[in-house]
Design a protein around this motif. Sequence first.
Motif, short mmCIF file in Angstrom:
data_model
loop_
_atom_site.label_atom_id
_atom_site.label_comp_id
_atom_site.label_asym_id
_atom_site.label_seq_id
_atom_site.Cartn_x
_atom_site.Cartn_y
_atom_site.Cartn_z
N VAL A 143 -9.64 -54.98 24.49
CA VAL A 143 -9.82 -56.17 23.67
C VAL A 143 -8.80 -57.22 24.09
N PRO A 144 -9.07 -58.50 23.81
CA PRO A 144 -8.07 -59.52 24.12
C PRO A 144 -6.77 -59.19 23.39
N SER A 145 -5.66 -59.44 24.06
CA SER A 145 -4.39 -59.11 23.41
C SER A 145 -4.14 -60.05 22.24
N GLY A 146 -3.39 -59.56 21.32
CA GLY A 146 -3.08 -60.32 20.12
C GLY A 146 -2.80 -59.36 18.99
N PRO A 147 -2.10 -59.86 17.97
CA PRO A 147 -1.77 -58.96 16.87
C PRO A 147 -3.03 -58.40 16.22
N ASP A 148 -3.10 -57.11 16.11
CA ASP A 148 -4.18 -56.41 15.43
C ASP A 148 -5.56 -56.58 16.06
N ALA A 149 -5.64 -57.00 17.31
CA ALA A 149 -6.95 -57.20 17.95
C ALA A 149 -7.71 -55.88 18.06
N ALA A 150 -7.03 -54.82 18.50
CA ALA A 150 -7.69 -53.52 18.61
C ALA A 150 -8.06 -52.99 17.22
N ASP A 151 -7.16 -53.18 16.26
CA ASP A 151 -7.44 -52.74 14.88
C ASP A 151 -8.68 -53.44 14.34
N ASP A 152 -8.73 -54.75 14.52
CA ASP A 152 -9.88 -55.52 14.03
C ASP A 152 -11.17 -55.06 14.68
N TYR A 153 -11.12 -54.76 15.98
CA TYR A 153 -12.31 -54.28 16.70
C TYR A 153 -12.78 -52.95 16.11
N LEU A 154 -11.84 -52.05 15.88
CA LEU A 154 -12.18 -50.74 15.33
C LEU A 154 -12.81 -50.87 13.95
N VAL A 155 -12.24 -51.69 13.10
CA VAL A 155 -12.77 -51.86 11.75
C VAL A 155 -14.16 -52.48 11.79
N GLU A 156 -14.35 -53.42 12.71
CA GLU A 156 -15.64 -54.10 12.82
C GLU A 156 -16.74 -53.18 13.35
N HIS A 157 -16.41 -52.28 14.28
CA HIS A 157 -17.44 -51.52 14.98
C HIS A 157 -17.63 -50.07 14.52
N ALA A 158 -16.60 -49.44 13.98
CA ALA A 158 -16.75 -48.06 13.50
C ALA A 158 -17.55 -48.08 12.20
N VAL A 159 -18.41 -47.08 12.03
CA VAL A 159 -19.27 -47.01 10.85
C VAL A 159 -19.08 -45.67 10.15
N PRO A 160 -19.44 -45.60 8.85
CA PRO A 160 -19.35 -44.33 8.15
C PRO A 160 -20.10 -43.23 8.92
N GLY A 161 -19.51 -42.04 8.93
CA GLY A 161 -20.08 -40.93 9.71
C GLY A 161 -19.40 -40.79 11.05
N GLU A 162 -18.55 -41.76 11.40
CA GLU A 162 -17.79 -41.69 12.64
C GLU A 162 -16.32 -41.42 12.30
N LEU A 163 -15.54 -41.11 13.34
CA LEU A 163 -14.13 -40.78 13.18
C LEU A 163 -13.30 -41.71 14.05
N VAL A 164 -12.17 -42.17 13.50
CA VAL A 164 -11.22 -42.97 14.27
C VAL A 164 -9.89 -42.20 14.31
N ILE A 165 -9.35 -42.06 15.51
CA ILE A 165 -8.03 -41.45 15.69
C ILE A 165 -7.03 -42.59 15.78
N CYS A 166 -6.10 -42.64 14.81
CA CYS A 166 -5.10 -43.71 14.81
C CYS A 166 -3.86 -43.26 14.06
N SER A 167 -2.72 -43.82 14.40
CA SER A 167 -1.49 -43.52 13.67
C SER A 167 -1.07 -44.69 12.80
N ASP A 168 -1.79 -45.78 12.87
CA ASP A 168 -1.48 -47.01 12.13
C ASP A 168 -2.01 -46.88 10.69
N VAL A 169 -1.11 -46.79 9.73
CA VAL A 169 -1.50 -46.55 8.34
C VAL A 169 -2.31 -47.72 7.75
N PRO A 170 -1.91 -48.98 7.95
CA PRO A 170 -2.75 -50.07 7.43
C PRO A 170 -4.15 -50.09 8.05
N LEU A 171 -4.27 -49.75 9.33
CA LEU A 171 -5.59 -49.65 9.97
C LEU A 171 -6.39 -48.54 9.30
#
Length: 149
Positions: free
Chosen positions: A50-78
């Motif tokens: 993803v383009p660099s920037g604060p929370d760009a990867a986080d925003d992408y994950l929230v936008e594209h992941a859907v219920p029934g899927e799993l996200v591996i992350c250590s970022d608590v706010p994400l």
Amino acid sequence: MRVWIDADACPRAARDQVVKFALKRGFEVVLVAGQPVARPGFTCVRLIVVPSGPDAADDYLVEHAVPGELVICSDVPLADRLVKKGVSALDPRGREFDERNMGERLAVRNLFTELREQGQMGGGQAAYGEKDRQAFANALDRILTRLMK
């Protein structure tokens, strides 16, 4: 079935474990990062930079992941954003994020951030070890079994 990985902060051993499970169970793995990372050469693994920037990867994950899927992350706010959306979240040390523990996890994270900013506490987490890898593999197996039913 898809497992997303916040690849900027995920230890390689945890990423490799997810790929191993994907090859056995036949699901897609999507690495999302703000910069290029090593992508295993299997067709079940995709890399999205993803383009660099604060929370760009986080925003992408929230936008594209859907219920029934799993996200591996250590970022608590994400993880909080994902759980509120109904997406399963797991940290690389095997701790699942869910509605029951999210408030506590956010409070602890905020306390530690405050203590570090005040200089009362240093550093981050301990090195990723065998105990972490095993706890992650066990939790990953349990969550995937639940999600793939």
